[in-house]
Design an enzyme around this catalytic site. Structure first.
Site, short mmCIF file in Angstrom:
data_model
loop_
_atom_site.label_atom_id
_atom_site.label_comp_id
_atom_site.label_asym_id
_atom_site.label_seq_id
_atom_site.Cartn_x
_atom_site.Cartn_y
_atom_site.Cartn_z
N PHE A 246 32.11 -8.39 27.87
CA PHE A 246 33.15 -7.61 28.55
C PHE A 246 34.26 -7.18 27.60
CE2 PHE A 246 31.59 -11.04 31.41
CZ PHE A 246 30.67 -10.27 32.07
N ILE A 653 20.47 9.10 34.19
CA ILE A 653 20.41 7.66 34.42
C ILE A 653 19.10 7.17 33.82
CG2 ILE A 653 20.36 5.83 36.19
CD1 ILE A 653 23.02 7.38 36.18
N ASN A 655 17.79 4.21 33.78
CA ASN A 655 17.05 3.26 34.62
C ASN A 655 17.92 2.93 35.83
OD1 ASN A 655 16.12 0.85 35.82
ND2 ASN A 655 15.25 0.13 33.88
N PRO A 656 17.54 3.43 37.01
CA PRO A 656 18.39 3.22 38.19
C PRO A 656 18.58 1.76 38.55
CG PRO A 656 16.64 4.82 38.65
CD PRO A 656 16.36 4.25 37.30
N GLU A 729 31.33 0.74 32.18
CA GLU A 729 32.73 0.46 32.50
C GLU A 729 33.27 1.41 33.56
OE1 GLU A 729 34.87 -0.76 28.58
OE2 GLU A 729 33.07 0.34 28.05
#
Ligand SMILES: Cc1cc2nc3c(=O)[nH]c(=O)nc-3n(C[C@H](O)[C@H](O)[C@H](O)COP(=O)(O)OP(=O)(O)OC[C@H]3O[C@@H](n4cnc5c(N)ncnc54)[C@H](O)[C@@H]3O)c2cc1C
Ligand code: SF4
Lengths: 763, 338
Positions: A246, A653, A655-656, A729
């Site tokens: 993070f 995207i 990989n959903p 993020e």
């Protein structure tokens, strides 16, 4: 397909399961502290109990007498490591306070001694018996503490280049029909990744191997080499998995070179697993911020004036700043904008990246103020955003490469049932619960950085991809594997992905949500190089000169065209024509606008991130709309969130499944950053009080009920070859404002300071 | 954590004997050099933090074969001290006849902790005051008598508003104890000279001038069981906290009522999260007995329960919160279907 694996829409990849799923759920995945070491010595840190002052003396006899203690190292006998600059000032470090250099203490919990022992337990026992005699001074802890210094960010932080402004704010605000002036505050927060800040250092001759969870193995390798004064080629960083980061594992913290130095001195591997509370002070954190927002608008809701002033806390020596005004001044159409960011230097450790560093605090202020404006205008908050939506950012007039903000609001509103909301505050109840609905915008800059990759294709269709990317839970293994599989036309299962090792081709820091865009763009480019070699074998008439053009990725020969078009390839035939069994390519990719020194910097562990609002002729952001239902118990004032809905558009995207997981985690964190997470400071001592996972509140399962993630189909051909806008993020931004907006709706009470505790509500 | 000797005992007399070395010194039980180990979820934590430093740890878990029974014979309840929180909370008889006990356990800690933790250890759990749990803070009278109290003017949001002294304002954090004190439970104590019984209300000691002394147990004594007479089907445990689970009470109330023909014949009110010890609000109870329930009465009772409360910088909100929790718990108890 399932909720976890959503059906791909247009411009989305397949929701393949995580590459590392089985390894993780079976416990086979090896994290840094799991790596086997031969006869390690265990390091246990002693950290300061004061935030400012000097160490007069240590009393070490009792500690040294513990069986199994090898040595205790303090500033009096530690190797003096070289000073290295802050990462944001062209260096590598999370802080320029280098512990064990002098008797000075610059912040709470600074490393002041290291016990080395044959077992972890002996090290811990001895550390508890170390007595330190301090000469304490009164620390200046935070905003308003006497003795802090403050000044504009511009001029002291080289990353902070401008306070964006345009038009004449003062005049426009003065003349505006409707005005809002409000102040907001966000608290200190700590990342608290599940995996602690472990470090193991092993020397083999003059080669150093570091096992440490890192979001930037090239940065760490070069940073530690610089501190030790050795050749970076002698240093290797390995971390196959990172158990959460993070932002906290992005820059080089002082502990690593200290461990390397101790391992060299002992001539024995050294293993450090710091405690949870030490993690609060030996790495970075999100500093507390303050904001003032002024908005002037016409009665129809159109903004005419906006001013955002932000203040942030940093340490004494370092000017770390997040400066989110670059985003908040450009989010909505507004002809007159002004902004200012300042830094308050206090006796604290240097803060650092934490998931959406600028956007979380700065959009809290702006998106709360937008809601306040909507209330004042008696306007639906979604309509207020629609009136001010724009395809051109107002500061430089640059076009957004794509922007689906209002589509997100519309889809999100439908899924959430926004139309069921009765507009008046306090108008919705359910038994003992006051009910409120709130919403807010989220956005996150689309960023890319140079990256290199090596890809090997075998005649039998097996593929090996090597890139020093980082699996921080983001799905890096999976999307990198997918990118190669798609390009080379092989099944995903055929691809083996190798990341998390600084001996592999460099990838940028896994920060700023640039990973997928950067690593996949590089891997795709190198796969194209392989395709070109194979197509050339099938089209033997192409000339040698063309080959040169192709390998730097610029060629538009028939071979290149075939290769880049995704045309199916008869692989076996091509290999037979080439007469080899394996084709391997290395390539370095850089985004448009990347500076000239990009590739050199990349090898040296220095990222040249481009994108967002910093592009020359355009601006690129991912957008979303977030909806929150809040419930407040009339009796206890307990605040609960039964529903979170987020609708997001972020280009291609990959990989959903992994994307949904990122977005869902973001929504949960966003809720948490509004209601739960705050590191409490005792201002008398300048020390963190709730530095453990019982007292630093994070949501538990029972706090997380319905979370719905909607991904909109969006195509953007102006950002990077992968067409990817980072979304790691995106979802934890704006949620804090949406929560407070919902609380206002439920109670009529506007909360401008986070976190919201039940005692802040006067229902 | 300091090195210690681990000893496992298989019968009560061996346990008492093993602990007897602790009797040699005059320390309160929490400072004794030999500590019984039950679930370990308090003891081991505090040892790792170097707050508790026993030289011997006496593992009493093998006594569970005799000390973990749950008995509801003849209208009375007997709970063995080594019964696990989760087992008691899940017991259907307890849920039916003593909802306040079942809920006080169910709403505590996490499933993993409840599976480990025992009832005896639970009532003896120690405060969560961070200045107490972090030995790098110099001022804590409980940990180091006479050193002062960092919490008085420090970050004291979780601290107590009832039963405090100038020496210590640490909250007694447990939930289950509030149910026991409300139901006039008895503690069965096994020691060198046999078994003695005391009212649960006499187990804990407020901090006064010696916050390091937390209970009236003598060093080396063990809690062997808790008993409750009568059944309390009309009882509730209400807990207000920052998150929905796995969190200590900001304020809680254990309420048990006996209602005959609409008139409250007996009432018990205990408060959690607010006081330095398990807290019975006897003056408040006196207002209810013989009355019919209404919300105005609940309000008066709540005001009386918190009458002596004293707030500080960050915890003053607990007084108003405590009143609302008491009123709400009374309402729930009065209106519950049994
Ligand atoms: C993260 C966390 C959250 C928690 N949340 C809650 C909560 O919400 N509500 C709540 O009520 N509790 C909560 N707890 C506390 C938990 O319930 C207690 O730690 C547990 O009940 C203690 O029981 P144990 O058997 O593990 O005790 P131990 O740790 O084994 O013992 C505790 C103390 O009692 C002594 N002891 C144990 N058994 C006996 C006996 N039979 N006779 C005499 N002395 C004995 C030990 O020597 C020790 O000093 C939480 C704990 C943690 C770690
Ligand atoms: S409140 Fe009690 S436990 Fe906390 S610091 Fe003060 S004396 Fe110590």
């Amino acid at each position: 397909m399932s909720i976890a694996a959503p059906e791909p829409k247009a411009n989305m990849g397949q929701p393949v399961p995580r590459y590392d799923a089985v390894a993780k759920v079976t416990g086979m995945a090896k994290y840094a502290a799991d790596m086997p070491l031969a006869n390690p010595a265990y390091a246990y840190l002693v950290t300061s109990a004061i935030a400012k002052g000097r160490i007069d003396s240590f009393e070490l006899t009792e500690a040294r007498n513990i069986r199994g203690v090898i040595d205790i190292v303090t500033h009096e006998n530690a190797e003096k490591l070289k000073d290295v600059k802050l990462f944001s000032e062209g260096g590598y470090m999370s802080t320029t306070v280098q512990p064990l250099k002098s008797a000075d203490v610059a912040h709470d919990g600074q490393i002041i001694a290291v016990v080395l022992a044959d077992t972890f337990e002996a090290g811990r026992e001895a550390a508890h018996r170390v007595k330190v005699n301090y000469r304490p001074a009164t620390p200046s802890t935070t905003f308003d503490s006497p003795g802090t210094t403050s000044g504009p960010a511009k001029g002291q932080a080289s990353r902070f280049k401008e306070d964006p402004k345009v038009g004449d704010f003062a005049k426009a605000f003065d003349e505006a029909e409707v005005k809002i002036t409000a102040s907001y505050e966000t608290p200190t927060q700590h990342h608290n990744p599940m995996e602690l800040f472990a470090t193991s250092c092993v020397w083999t001759g003059d080669n150093l191997t570091i096992y440490e969870p890192s979001q930037y193995v090239y940065g760490l390798k070069n940073g530690v080499a610089a501190q030790l004064g050795i050749d970076a080629d002698k240093v290797r960083v390995i971390n196959y998995y990172v158990g959460g980061a993070f932002g906290s594992k992005g820059s080089t913290t002082p502990r690593t070179a200290i461990m390397a130095s101790l391992a060299r001195r002992l001539n024995r591997p050294v293993k450090l697993v710091p405690t949870r509370d030490q993690g609060f002070t030996i790495a970075t954190y999100r500093a507390e911020t303050r904001h003032q927002i002024q908005i002037g608008a016409n009665r129809d809701g159109k903004l005419v004036a906006l001013r955002h002033e932000g203040a942030e806390v940093s340490s004494r020596p370092d000017a770390y700043v997040v400066g989110g005004t670059k985003t908040t001044t450009r989010l909505y159409a507004c002809p007159n904008v002004d902004s200012l960011v300042s830094i308050v230097h206090a006796d604290r450790n240097t803060p650092g990246f934490m998931r959406s560093p600028p956007e979380v605090p700065y959009l809290f202020a702006l998106e709360s103020a937008m809601d306040e404006l909507a209330v004042k205008l008696n306007m639906d908050p979604i309509e207020l955003r629609r009136v001010n939506d724009t395809m051109k950012e107002p500061i430089g007039g640059k076009p957004y490469t794509s922007r689906s903000l209002m589509a997100c609001f519309d889809e999100g509103a439908r899924a959430f049932g926004w139309s069921q909301r009765s507009a008046a505050p306090k108008s919705m109840t359910d038994g003992d619960w006051l009910v409120g609905y709130g919403c807010a915008t989220t956005c996150y800059p689309t960023q890319m950085a140079p990256a290199a990759a090596r890809v090997r294709l075998q005649r039998d269709g097996r593929v090996r991809v090597e890139i020093a990317g980082h699996e921080i839970g983001n799905g890096a293994y999976t999307v990198i594997g997918q990118a190669a599989a798609e390009k080379l036309g092989v099944p995903f299962e055929n691809v083996s992905v190798h990341i998390g090792d600084s001996d592999l081709p460099p990838a940028p820091v896994a920060g700023g949500s640039n990973s997928t865009a950067s690593t996949c763009s590089a891997v795709m480019m190198v796969c194209d190089q392989i395709r070109q070699r194979l197509f050339r074998a099938l089209m033997p008439n192409e000339s040698v000169i063309d080959k040169a053009k192709e390998t730097v990725g610029m060629g538009q020969t028939p071979v290149a065209e075939s290769a880049n078009s995704g045309r199916p390839l008869d692989r076996e035939k091509a290999f037979d024509a080439l007469g080899v069994s394996v084709v391997e390519e290395y390539g370095e990719w850089k985004p448009e606008d990347a500076p000239k020194d990009s590739f050199r910097a990349m090898q040296q562990g220095q990222v040249r991130i481009v994108g967002g609002s910093a592009m020359s002729d355009k601006i690129a952001y991912a957008f979303g709309a977030e909806f929150v239902e809040v419930r407040i118990d009339k009796w206890t004032h307990e605040i609960r969130i039964p529903r979170l809905v987020g609708a997001f558009a972020a280009g291609h995207i990959m990989n959903p499944r992994t994307a949904r997981s990122q977005l869902m985690g973001g929504l949960i964190w966003g809720m948490s950053s509004a209601l739960l997470e705050a590191t409490e400071l005792d201002p008398r001592y300048g020390r963190y009080v709730n530095d453990n996972l019982a007292d630093y509140l994070l949501p538990v399962n029972a706090d997380v009920q319905d979370v719905e993630v909607i991904m909109l189909s969006e195509q953007d051909d102006h950002i990077n070859p992968a067409g990817v806008k980072g979304l790691g993020e995106l979802a934890n931004v704006g949620t804090n404002a949406a929560v407070c907006n919902a609380i206002f709706h439920a109670t009529g009470q506007r909360i401008r300071k986070l976190p919201v505790r039940l005692e802040n509500l006067e229902v | 954590m300091r090195s210690f000797t681990y000893q496992r005992v298989t019968d009560p007399s061996a346990a008492i004997q093993a602990l007897a070395m602790a009797v040699a010194n005059n320390n309160p039980p929490t400072e004794a050099t030999a500590q019984p180990l039950a679930g370990g979820t308090t003891l081991i934590d505090l040892m790792k933090l170097d707050v508790m430093r026993p030289r011997t740890v006496v593992d009493i878990n093998p006594l569970a074969s005799t000390w973990s029974a749950i008995n509801l014979d003849g209208g009375n309840l007997r709970l063995g001290a080594l019964a696990r929180m989760s087992d008691v909370a899940a017991n259907p008889e307890i849920q039916r006849n003593y909802p306040v006990i079942a809920d006080s356990l169910r709403l505590a800690a996490s499933p993993q902790l409840r599976n480990m933790a025992t009832l005896g250890g639970n009532v003896l759990q120690r405060t969560r005051c961070t200045y107490f749990r972090d030995i790098s803070y110099a001022n804590c009278n409980k940990r180091d008598p006479g050193s002062g109290c960092a919490a008085l003017d420090g970050f004291n949001r979780m601290h107590a508003v009832l039963g405090t002294s100038e020496q210590c304002i640490a909250t007694y954090p447990g939930d289950f104890a509030q149910a026991l004190i409300a139901l006039d439970a008895t503690v069965e104590i096994t020691g060198k000279s046999g078994v003695r019984n005391i009212p649960f209300a006499q187990l804990h000691k407020p901090p006064d001038d010696s916050p390091q002394i937390e209970t009236t147990l003598a060093p080396g004594e063990l809690i062997s069981a808790f008993t409750v007479s009568g059944r309390w089907p009309r009882s509730v445990y209400l807990k207000a906290r920052d998150r929905q689970s796995y969190e200590f009470a900001l304020s809680s109330a254990a309420v048990a009522l006996d209602v005959q023909d609409g008139v409250i014949s007996d009432a018990r009110v205990a408060l959690g999260g607010l006081a330095t010890v398990p807290w019975r609000a006897r003056e408040a109870e006196a207002l209810i007995k013989g009355q019919k329930f209404d919300e105005a009465l609940a309000q008066r009772v709540a005001d009386a329960a918190l009458a002596g409360a004293q707030g500080r910088r960050h915890n003053a909100f607990k007084i108003a919160l405590g009143k609302r929790v008491v009123a709400r718990a009374l309402h729930q108890a009065a209106t519950m279907e049994i």
